[in-house]
Scaffold this active site. Structure first.
Site, PDB file in Angstrom:
ATOM      1  CB  CYS A 732      -0.965  -0.020   1.179  1.00  0.00           C
ATOM      2  SG  CYS A 732      -0.138  -0.150   2.793  1.00  0.00           S
ATOM      3  CG  HIS A 780      -4.304   0.638   4.089  1.00  0.00           C
ATOM      4  ND1 HIS A 780      -3.871  -0.218   3.099  1.00  0.00           N
ATOM      5  CD2 HIS A 780      -5.119   1.558   3.473  1.00  0.00           C
ATOM      6  CE1 HIS A 780      -4.395   0.135   1.951  1.00  0.00           C
ATOM      7  NE2 HIS A 780      -5.149   1.219   2.147  1.00  0.00           N
ATOM      8  CG  ASP A 795      -6.894   2.925  -0.336  1.00  0.00           C
ATOM      9  OD1 ASP A 795      -5.748   2.743  -0.797  1.00  0.00           O
ATOM     10  OD2 ASP A 795      -7.350   2.272   0.631  1.00  0.00           O
TER      11      ASP A 795
END
Length: 994
Positions: A732, A780, A795
């Site tokens: 991520c 994350h 995202d």
């Protein structure tokens, strides 16, 4: 000068107290005659309770509070237990034989009046004896050293008890009205001295005639006059054998007065042994020749009293405490092992070595194989432990090193533990070391282990106080802990929770989790760990999985390799202006209506950051609300803590101009291909930021990008180019870092946010409250971009791995490296039963942390508000005082009840009932007749009941005289015991004929 004149004020006060407080021998000890003072160990215990309470206050540690309250409760209960141990006891003192100066006065001490009493110390003069009462009676011989002759009255006998923990000394005086005669010390001279003999012998017996002389006849029996007349040797014959008659003359002896009296005493004893008759001549007193026990007593009494009044013997210091035996040392060593086990997860494992070596040395010393450890050896051992801790931690001023040194000293204390006092000190230090373990953990497992270790230490104190066996100490420990539990719980709830009084050193434990400086690939390492980050408990329904974005850090600065946060202090020094421009201190900020209300249970963390579901709006504790939408606590977390929050669930609204300019900054060079790609995308989007983000999302979705926990390593200053065009593999942080770089290169303010996404639901409750467990593998990173006058969440991971957003981190199962450091706990994910057990345990642990560990002033205030509608400080004070008053009242009732006439053992009561039945038939016991003898006599007169009566006579004698039989009978419940009770009841109902 009289003797009273030489007595000081303390002596006069003590004499007055003796007159007012002592009881007569044979009188039941009333509670009003008992005096109580703390022992030195009791004062140490009070200091220990205060230390633990300060530890709990300064570290806001609930288990330290609980331990302090429990030790205080144990002290209160032990006072009543000690008081009850002595109340109602009767004392009888019986002289056993004669006493001579320089020897011992043998006495038999007999205690009665209670069915059971333990560890009662009886002190008389310089002698001390420990007794226990079983089945209503206990006795033991006592030797009282005496130095001088004369007639004396025994000094007051002292009854003392430190049972069960040795915290208080409870005592009373018993006036024994029993005159004692101390005879002179017998001493026979080595050889006769002087012209006169001590003995003057005369003949006795009736003359019966003459007989022929036989060689060996005594010359005194030869008829010399007959030999002179006739020249024939003959011997006088008497009807009875001649019995010597002696005169013991004081003037015939030599030496000083005591030597003469000692010689005369020895002559008296010798004359009694040879069955001779004797008389005594003293200056001013003569006792005629006689024999027998009464004459012997008169002669010895005259010798003892000769010369006027004598002083009583000198009081000498009591002998030191008894030495610890194998049983006590073994118990102390096991206690050390239990306390050490609480620290092994945080302390160096080699600390177990000093414990083993100290125990081995001490046990070898007990077997006389090695000498006692000297001061040099003990100092060397402490220095070695300190050196090892210095090498382990690099310094001795760290809290971990100081705790390790405390543990080491506690373990090495066994080397110099010889007396009972030393054993009590070891147990007291054990409580201090035990409490220091709460600085590491306050979970339910730690609490259960601490209860076990504390119970073992209390059992050691009971064993030192006089318990004869481990089983007896265990039973008393269970009683003490059970009786003190209600008081401890009351104090835990009612005692005001004060804020920390001063700053204290904190633990510097290595922690895992997010940091405020991140490079691509850092968060991927957290996917290997399943350690708990925090728990959340929502007032309403859980938010959807795709909305569980827990923001922790806002990262705005990029140096080409790492992203880091712009702290308020750094911004103020660079941009100027007041501190409130960058951070607001308080319990809330203006930011719209809250969307989520929840309670967080935070894990210990040296960093002050607090996670929030979107931008934080308010909390129940004072905190710093940063302008970038993150929440910072006022201090780091040393233990688990509760925090109530409300938040918007969305990025923050504020975006001042200086922030927009800050979120456009990029390094001047590097990543040229990425910069050109960003300009192309922005051109395709026609300058629309939303269109730019949509095109970038499509690019990540359509190109062969992969979401992996093990991306290839990127190096150099062109890492964005290498990921975007070459490796195409990342976690991520790779996608978030690349997105922020591209957005800034396209002229759009953007920043990276590091936190957690998702969380494992812990099921629902009837009230609709739901819980989440967020772990390290939920870490994350995502992006916030500014357009349209506000911040928007973006995202990029959703383009590559949408299941990560919808299902959480558990969707990564099967990928290499996921939960690689979790060990056996990873198997619980694939086993439904183990997974359910883990969830149940985590729910219990959450409630434990919320109800016990997190019980602080806010929770105390809310509890009182729920119970009484409002909270007042004076109510807490009155509540604590009322609780203590109730405890004192209940204890006073128990003490008064214990002062009654205490019944004897059940077997003795049963015999008394039967004896009353027999007495009505004329078969009652005679004066001084023992129960067993009485029943055997009745058996001879009642042939039809002979078997039962003989059997019951044996049983009652075992009940009365055999301690082991009493112990066994009190715990046995077999068929033989029940059968015996049935036979006894039948006999009590049966009529007897005289």
């Amino acid at each position: 000068m009289t003797r009273a004149a030489s007595v000081g004020p303390w002596g006069r006060l003590k004499a007055r107290m003796l007159r007012r407080m002592s009881i007569a021998g044979g009188e039941a000890l009333h509670h009003a005659r008992l005096m109580i003072l703390p022992t030195p160990f009791g004062l140490f215990w009070a200091v220990l309770v205060c230390m633990l309470l300060l530890l709990g206050i300064n570290y806001e540690n609930s288990l330290a509070h609980a331990l302090a309250f429990w030790l205080f409760s144990l002290a209160v209960i032990s006072i009543f237990r000690s008081w009850r141990n002595l109340a109602g006891v009767r004392v009888q003192l019986i002289a056993d034989g004669e006493a001579y100066a320089g020897g011992e006065l043998r006495l038999l001490v007999r205690l009665s009046g209670r069915a059971r009493a333990r560890a009662i110390d009886v002190r008389l003069g310089n002698s001390r004896q420990r007794l226990e009462i079983h089945a209503g009676e206990g006795s033991a011989p006592m030797g009282l050293p005496v130095a001088l002759r004369g007639q004396f009255t025994l000094p007051p006998l002292t009854l003392e008890s430190r049972w069960p923990l040795g915290l208080v000394r409870l005592w009373s005086w018993v006036a024994i009205e029993m005159p004692v005669m101390i005879h002179p010390c017998p001493q026979m001279p080595a050889a006769p001295q002087g012209s006169r003999n001590t003995l003057e012998q005369v003949e006795q017996g009736d003359f019966a005639g003459l007989r022929r002389y036989v060689a060996g006849d005594p010359p005194a029996h030869v008829a010399w006059k007959h030999w002179g007349r006739s020249g024939e040797l003959v011997t006088k014959r008497f009807e009875t054998p001649a019995r010597p008659s002696l005169w013991l003359d004081y003037e015939a002896c030599h030496g000083d007065m005591e030597q003469r009296l000692g010689e005369l005493t020895a002559r008296v004893l010798a004359a009694e042994k040879s069955q001779a008759t004797y008389g005594l001549r003293l200056p001013g007193q003569t006792l005629a020749i006689a024999s027998g026990g009464a004459h012997r007593r008169r002669v010895l009494e005259a010798l003892a009293l000769f010369g006027g009044e004598r002083r009583w013997w000198q009081r000498k210091p009591l002998t030191p405490d008894q030495a610890l035996g194998w049983l006590e040392l073994r118990h102390l060593f096991i206690g050390q092992c239990l306390v050490l086990a609480l620290h092994l997860l945080w302390m160096p494992i080699w600390l177990a070595l000093p414990a083993l070596l100290a125990a081995l040395w001490r046990f070898q010393q007990l077997r006389a194989r090695v000498p006692r450890a000297g001061i040099l050896l003990r100092l060397a051992a402490v220095c070695l432990v300190a050196a090892g801790l210095f090498l382990e931690y690099g310094q001795m001023l760290r809290l971990e090193a100081m705790i390790g040194l405390l543990v080491g000293i506690y373990l090495l204390k066994l080397l110099e533990t010889d007396s009972l006092r030393d054993g009590r000190v070891v147990c007291g230090l054990g409580f201090v070391v035990l409490a220091s373990a709460f600085l590491h953990d306050q979970g339910p497992v730690m609490a259960a282990a601490a209860i076990l270790a504390a119970g073992w230490l209390i059992g050691g104190l009971v064993l030192i106080a006089g318990a004869r066996r481990s089983g007896e100490a265990l039973r008393e420990t269970c009683w003490l802990m059970g009786l003190s539990l209600p008081l401890m719980l009351g104090l835990f709830v009612l005692f005001p929770r004060l804020p920390p009084l001063w700053n204290v050193p904190q633990l510097e434990e290595a922690t895992t989790g997010l940091t405020d400086s991140v490079s691509p690939g850092d968060i991927a390492a957290l996917g290997r760990s399943d350690e708990l980050a925090f728990r959340a408990r929502f007032d309403g329904a859980l938010p959807a999985a795709s909305e569980r974005y827990w923001r922790v850090y806002t990262l705005s600065l990029f140096d080409g390799v790492r992203w880091s946060r712009a702290s308020p202090d750094r911004l103020q020094s660079a941009l100027g202006g007041p501190a409130s421009r960058y951070a607001v201190r308080g319990r809330g900020v203006d930011g719209g209506s809250p969307r989520h209300r929840y309670e967080l249970l935070l894990e210990p963390d040296p960093r002050p950051w607090r996670p929030s579901l979107g931008a934080p709006l308010s909390s129940d504790q004072e905190a710093r609300y940063l302008v970038d939408g993150t929440l910072e606590g006022m201090s780091s977390l040393n233990t688990r803590a509760l925090l109530k929050l409300s938040s918007s669930g969305q990025p923050p609204l504020a975006a001042p101009q200086w922030m927009q300019r800050l979120d456009l900054l990029l390094p001047e060079d590097g990543n040229l291909r990425a910069r050109a790609f960003a300009r192309d995308l922005m051109h395709q989007a026609g300058g629309d930021p939303q269109g730019f983000l949509r095109l970038l999302f499509q690019h990540f979705h359509r190109q062969p990008y992969h979401y992996t926990l093990t991306p290839p390593r990127l190096e150099g200053m062109n890492r964005v180019d290498d990921f975007l065009f070459d490796s195409l593999q990342g976690y991520c942080t790779h996608y978030a870092s690349t997105t922020v770089f591209l957005a800034r290169a396209a002229g759009i303010p953007a920043r990276m946010v590091a936190g957690y996404l998702g969380g494992e639901a812990q099921g629902g409750a009837a009230s609709g409250e739901r819980e989440l467990s967020i772990r390290q593998y939920d870490a994350h990173a995502w992006v916030e971009v500014f357009h349209g006058g506000r911040w928007h969440r973006f995202d990029p991971t959703a383009a590559v791995a949408p299941e990560r957003i919808a299902q959480g981190a558990l969707s990564l199962q099967g990928q290499p490296g996921f939960m690689a450091d979790a060990g056996l706990r990873a198997f619980t994910l694939n086993n439904s039963m183990l997974r359910d057990l883990r969830r149940q345990w985590e729910r219990f642990e959450y409630r434990w942390q919320r109800s016990v560990v997190g019980f602080r002033l806010e929770q105390q205030r809310s509890l009182w508000q729920r119970m009484f509608g409002e909270f007042r400080w004076e109510w807490l004070v009155w509540g604590v005082l009322g609780l203590l008053a109730c405890v004192v009242l209940v204890g006073a009732v128990l003490v008064l009840w214990s002062g009654r006439e205490v019944t004897t053992h059940a077997g003795v009561r049963a015999y008394r009932r039967l004896a009353k039945r027999l007495e009505r038939s004329g078969l009652g016991p005679g004066p001084g007749e023992a129960p067993g003898s009485h029943l055997r006599r009745v058996a001879r007169l009642q042939p039809e009941n002979v078997k039962e009566l003989l059997q019951l006579s044996e049983v009652v004698e075992q009940w009365i005289y055999n301690d082991d039989a009493q112990e066994g009978a009190s715990h046995a419940g077999g068929s033989s015991s029940r059968s015996m009770r049935r036979q006894w009841s039948a006999l009590c109902r049966k009529p007897f004929a005289a």
